[in-house]
Design an enzyme around this catalytic site. Structure first.
Site, PDB file in Angstrom:
ATOM      1  N   PHE A 153     -12.968 -23.892   8.443  1.00 13.94           N
ATOM      2  CA  PHE A 153     -14.208 -23.158   8.142  1.00 13.94           C
ATOM      3  C   PHE A 153     -13.875 -21.666   8.055  1.00 13.94           C
ATOM      4  O   PHE A 153     -13.279 -21.108   8.972  1.00 13.94           O
ATOM      5  CB  PHE A 153     -15.259 -23.379   9.235  1.00 13.94           C
ATOM      6  N   THR A 170     -20.604  -0.501   0.845  1.00 18.49           N
ATOM      7  CA  THR A 170     -21.390   0.666   1.271  1.00 18.49           C
ATOM      8  C   THR A 170     -20.974   1.143   2.659  1.00 18.49           C
ATOM      9  O   THR A 170     -20.635   2.314   2.850  1.00 18.49           O
ATOM     10  CB  THR A 170     -22.899   0.315   1.303  1.00 18.49           C
TER      11      THR A 170
HETATM   12  O1  PSZ Z   1     -23.255 -22.961  11.412  1.00 20.55           O
HETATM   13  C1  PSZ Z   1     -22.486 -22.528  12.267  1.00 20.55           C
HETATM   14  O2  PSZ Z   1     -22.306 -23.100  13.342  1.00 20.55           O
HETATM   15  C2  PSZ Z   1     -21.729 -21.271  11.979  1.00 20.55           C
HETATM   16  S1  PSZ Z   1     -22.380 -20.042  11.152  1.00 20.55           S
HETATM   17  C3  PSZ Z   1     -20.967 -19.149  11.166  1.00 20.55           C
HETATM   18  C4  PSZ Z   1     -20.010 -19.798  11.825  1.00 20.55           C
HETATM   19  C5  PSZ Z   1     -20.447 -20.990  12.309  1.00 20.55           C
HETATM   20  N1  PSZ Z   1     -18.726 -19.389  11.958  1.00 20.55           N
HETATM   21  C6  PSZ Z   1     -18.297 -18.209  11.388  1.00 20.55           C
HETATM   22  C7  PSZ Z   1     -16.865 -18.134  10.924  1.00 20.55           C
HETATM   23  C8  PSZ Z   1     -15.845 -18.814  11.614  1.00 20.55           C
HETATM   24  O3  PSZ Z   1     -16.106 -19.585  12.672  1.00 20.55           O
HETATM   25  C9  PSZ Z   1     -14.525 -18.686  11.138  1.00 20.55           C
HETATM   26  C10 PSZ Z   1     -13.397 -19.364  11.838  1.00 20.55           C
HETATM   27  N2  PSZ Z   1     -14.270 -17.931  10.062  1.00 20.55           N
HETATM   28  C11 PSZ Z   1     -15.233 -17.263   9.399  1.00 20.55           C
HETATM   29  C12 PSZ Z   1     -16.548 -17.348   9.815  1.00 20.55           C
HETATM   30  C13 PSZ Z   1     -17.594 -16.573   9.086  1.00 20.55           C
HETATM   31  O4  PSZ Z   1     -18.055 -15.549   9.900  1.00 20.55           O
HETATM   32  P1  PSZ Z   1     -19.512 -14.888   9.711  1.00 20.55           P
HETATM   33  O5  PSZ Z   1     -20.505 -15.911  10.099  1.00 20.55           O
HETATM   34  O6  PSZ Z   1     -19.473 -13.706  10.615  1.00 20.55           O
HETATM   35  O7  PSZ Z   1     -19.611 -14.495   8.301  1.00 20.55           O
END
Ligand code: PSZ
Length: 475
Positions: free
Chosen positions: A197, A360
């Site tokens: 992910f 930005t």
């Molecule tokens: O639905 C969920 O349980 C979510 S919503 C966002 C996450 C889990 N995880 C964010 C995430 C991550 O766990 C890893 C390993 N890489 C990138 C991301 C993305 O980060 P954000 O949400 O800050 O954009």
């Protein structure tokens, strides 16, 4: 306005109150009637089906989130693993009441072009003071997803510089990219893993391979996917088998590089130290050493995504440091528990021309200040040790439960308080999460049938006890 000392003393009183605090459910069901009504109303404005309950963030404190119906709930999920110090930590509140915090809030700078005078010092005090071993450079971003995407852009820039033998794009590169055509828009790829992910926006979604519903109907980059090892538990009884599983996964990665070499070479490989959303899949340091070696052989950037593992939940500040790699990764992305998002990178990956990694705000000095204060608290209160100790208590307790109820709990795994275990089915998991919530304990799921624990770093012995007792009674 209250000074820090008064606030701290107020917090101490609250901690005393809270250390004796327990989950308290006052409605017949959770979510209670107010939450349910608000959820319906929100549904008139946006899709609200994912909402668990509405929270009262003024009343929430420490490890406890209080909902709008007055239920006090032990939070073992901590806003999708993003709260380092729990709710309303007095040091953070005090930091946000300083004059500089107010100035920064009302005059949010476009950091890429007009950074404030204390910016260098702030980055030094916060992000550089915790830089993973071997990193001296860092780029801030707004969220985990855009950190991933911009780190990958830097990897592509470098890959093309080397291919061209020149750091300056040619005229043909500049004109063709305006039509999204090669050679300006090159045929390159990023390798990610099954169950990995890395975000949900247009670019990162092509790397994410957890739930189909998040990807379906969206055009995707045709990029390679490799097997991540799915280990057998308990680890000590499956050493040879797990070794074989990891060897096979590495062979699959090496094969994938060969397969894509002619048509769409792999310019970057991205991997989580523990696949979090995908089910808390762990691998050994040896596996990650193998990945780095393959990346080096193919001049491919090695990107470690620490968005969920970074900031201490595994008992170390950075999970990848436990691997003792012979040299640091090329990029480490972060967000969540660090308040601010971004990526550490090796100097060779810095774009030479301005505006190639830019938006930005490119960060937020206010979040940087929160990080600095958080780090002060982590150091002062030895929170990494708290995580290690609580992690041990939880693993011991869960292990006992797993032994006595093997039909319910399996594949217990974890590092620090970053812990997960499997249940027999998705349906049973949903029932258990709901049953726990009715008793005032909030947990999350991950993967298909796993429960994941993602508490704040302040989750102590008392909270471990409450969690384990509640879980036992619900099982
Ligand atoms: O639905 C969920 O349980 C979510 S919503 C966002 C996450 C889990 N995880 C964010 C995430 C991550 O766990 C890893 C390993 N890489 C990138 C991301 C993305 O980060 P954000 O949400 O800050 O954009």
């Amino acid at each position: 306005m209250m000074g820090l000392r008064q606030l701290t003393s107020k917090f101490c009183q609250q901690s005393i109150r809270l250390s004796s605090a327990m989950p308290r459910v006052v409605t017949e069901v959770v979510p209670g009637p107010k939450s349910q009504e608000m959820k319906q109303t929100l549904g008139n404005i946006q899709n609200s089906t994912a909402v668990n309950f509405f929270a009262d963030y003024e009343k929430s404190q420490g490890n406890y989130i209080v909902d709008v119906d007055g239920n006090q709930i032990l939070d073992v999920f901590a806003q999708i693993s993003s709260m380092p110090l729990g709710y309303n930590h007095p040091a953070l509140i005090a930091a946000m009441q300083s004059k500089s915090a107010i100035t920064t809030t009302v005059n949010r700078p476009a950091l890429g072009i007009f950074p404030p005078a204390d910016f260098i010092q702030s980055v030094d005090d916060a992000l550089l003071s915790i830089a993973p071993k071997g990193f001296t450079r860092v780029q801030q971003m707004a969220c985990g997803t855009c950190s991933v995407e911009n780190a990958l852009k830097c990897a592509f820039f470098k890959y093309r510089d080397i291919e061209r033998g020149d750091e300056q794009p040619r005229e043909i590169d500049l004109s063709s990219c305006m039509m999204n055509q090669a050679p300006g828009s090159p045929s390159l790829s990023v390798l990610s893993f099954k169950s990995g992910f890395h975000g949900r926006t247009l670019g990162s979604l092509s790397l994410t391979r957890t739930k189909a519903l998040h990807k379906v109907d969206v055009p995707a980059f045709d990029w390679p996917c490799a097997d991540f090892p799915i280990l057998k538990y308990p680890l000590e009884e499956n050493v040879a088998e797990n070794d074989r599983i990891e060897e096979e996964a590495l062979a699959n990665v090496a094969e994938t590089f060969q397969l894509w070499k002619q048509t769409k070479p792999i310019a970057a490989l991205i991997v989580e130290p523990i696949q979090a959303e995908g089910g808390d899949n762990h691998a050994s340091p040896k596996f990650f050493h193998g990945l780095q070696k393959i990346c080096k052989e193919h001049k491919c950037a090695f990107v470690v995504d620490e968005v969920q593992t970074g900031g201490g939940p595994t008992g170390q500040f950075w999970a990848h440091e436990a691997w003792n790699l012979p040299s640091p990764p090329d990029f480490v992305t972060f967000s969540k528990k660090l308040h601010i998002a971004g990526f550490y990178f090796q100097k060779q990956f810095e774009p030479l021309q301005s505006y190639r990694v830019f938006n930005t705000w490119v960060g937020d000095p206010l979040r940087l200040a929160l990080l600095k204060t958080t780090l002060d608290v982590i150091r002062k209160d030895s929170l990494l040790e708290v995580v290690q100790k609580s992690g041990k208590t939880l693993m011991d307790g869960l292990n006992t439960l797993q032994t006595s109820k093997p039909e319910s709990i399996s594949r217990l795994r974890g590092k620090g308080t970053f812990i997960a275990f499997d249940l027999p089915s998705e349906e049973i998991r949903a029932k258990l999460i709901s049953a726990m919530l009715q008793k005032g304990v909030l947990m999350g799921g991950c993967g298909v049938t796993a429960i994941r624990m993602r508490p704040a770093l302040i989750f102590g012995q008392k909270e471990c006890e409450i969690f384990l007792d509640t879980l036992e009674s619900c099982l």
